[in-house]
Write an enzyme that holds these catalytic residues in place. Structure first.
Site, PDB file in Angstrom:
ATOM      1  N   ASP A   9       0.871  -1.172   0.000  1.00 25.66           N
ATOM      2  CA  ASP A   9       0.000   0.000   0.000  1.00 25.66           C
ATOM      3  C   ASP A   9       0.915   1.231   0.000  1.00 25.66           C
ATOM      4  O   ASP A   9       2.111   1.113   0.301  1.00 25.66           O
ATOM      5  CB  ASP A   9      -0.872  -0.032   1.266  1.00 25.66           C
ATOM      6  N   ASP A  11      -0.208   5.186   0.809  1.00 28.87           N
ATOM      7  CA  ASP A  11      -0.471   6.205   1.827  1.00 28.87           C
ATOM      8  C   ASP A  11      -0.592   5.569   3.213  1.00 28.87           C
ATOM      9  O   ASP A  11      -1.418   4.693   3.437  1.00 28.87           O
ATOM     10  CB  ASP A  11      -1.746   6.977   1.480  1.00 28.87           C
ATOM     11  N   GLY A  52     -10.033   7.656  -1.397  1.00 29.44           N
ATOM     12  CA  GLY A  52     -10.089   8.418  -2.651  1.00 29.44           C
ATOM     13  C   GLY A  52     -10.347   9.882  -2.363  1.00 29.44           C
ATOM     14  O   GLY A  52     -11.295  10.229  -1.651  1.00 29.44           O
TER      15      GLY A  52
END
Ligand code: XBP
Ligand code: MG
Length: 253
Positions: A9, A11, A52
């Site tokens: 991943d 962030d 998002g």
């Protein structure tokens, strides 16, 4: 089954990008647009339940400014504001304001030396991944990752498993040959949804998340002399995350 690839991943896992990166960049974009919105550290924690950036602004409007009507179609407004935010984010990275988390570079170097394949599965855009990798890792770090599954390329963002399915498909591997490294509840749900064993490094925003089913939950990858704190699972007597520990966790799963 042999461990052949690590899927990272971005962030919160590779770097603490949220509180001092994306959040600050969102606020700058709001100010540029003449909007008096200010996302505090606490409010941003609430907004992070939505993955998002565009989706996060939309959720913020629904909850906090339900009467707000932009002068253009909402989709265009969200896109424009989000692009402005990402421009600020890229500038912050170019100025060297965001560093990798402890142990990330060491683990990636070790995995590369051992011939493991590396991939990325993230909600953020490919441009943001490139900005982070080239500025915080090294100039040619984009070449270190065989697969970069990022952003709007899948129908549903994390916690849906789509982005991990895409990464596995592009690697040409089944989930049993890979491990995912994540930092959040939405991240582990996505990885587990694709059948992946998952190792968690928490951060300030995710420390209290539910990580049921994780192979290991630690507060950071750690370094020799800078031990991690084990929050759940068996660290097999190790004080930092290395390939030996990842192989043990993978073998036991
Ligand atoms: C984290 C996210 C992203 C970032 C902001 O993704 O949910 O939305 O907060 O980036 P991950 P964007 O942990 O999967 O890397 O504004 O580009 O969405
Ligand atoms: Mg994350």
């Amino acid at each position: 089954m042999t461990l052949e690839a690590l899927i990272f991943d971005v962030d919160g896992t590779l770097a603490d990008t949220e509180k001092d990166g994306h959040r600050v960049a969102f606020n700058k974009a709001f100010a540029d647009a003449g909007l008096d919105w200010e996302w505090s550290v606490a409010l941003y924690g609430e907004l992070l339940t939505v993955t998002g950036g565009k989706e996060r602004i939309r959720y913020f409007l629904q909850r906090h400014h339900p009467d707000f009507r932009p002068q253009e179609p909402l989709e265009d407004f969200l896109k424009r504001l989000h692009l402005a935010k990402n421009a600020h984010y890229a500038e912050m990275l170019a100025r060297g304001e965001i560093a990798l988390r402890p142990g990330v570079r060491r683990l990636i170097d070790e995995a590369r030396a051992a011939g493991l394949r590396l991939a990325i599965a993230t909600t953020t855009s490919p441009e943001n991944v490139e900005a982070l990798l080239t500025h915080a890792m090294t100039e040619d770090a984009m070449d270190w990752f065989e697969v970069i599954a990022a952003g709007d390329v899948v129908p549903a963002k994390k916690p849906a498993p789509d982005i991990y399915h895409l990464a596995l498909e592009q690697l040409g591997l089944g989930p049993g040959h890979c491990l995912a490294l994540e930092d959040s509840r939405n991240g582990i749900l996505s990885a587990q949804g694709a059948g992946l064993g998952t190792v968690i490094t928490t951060n300030d925003y995710t420390r209290d998340h539910d990580f049921t089913g994780a192979l290991l939950v630690v507060d950071q990858m750690g370094e020799p002399g800078k031990p991690f704190q084990v929050l759940a699972g068996d660290a097999h007597g190790k004080s930092y995350l290395d390939l030996e520990l990842l192989r043990k966790l993978h073998g036991g799963h």
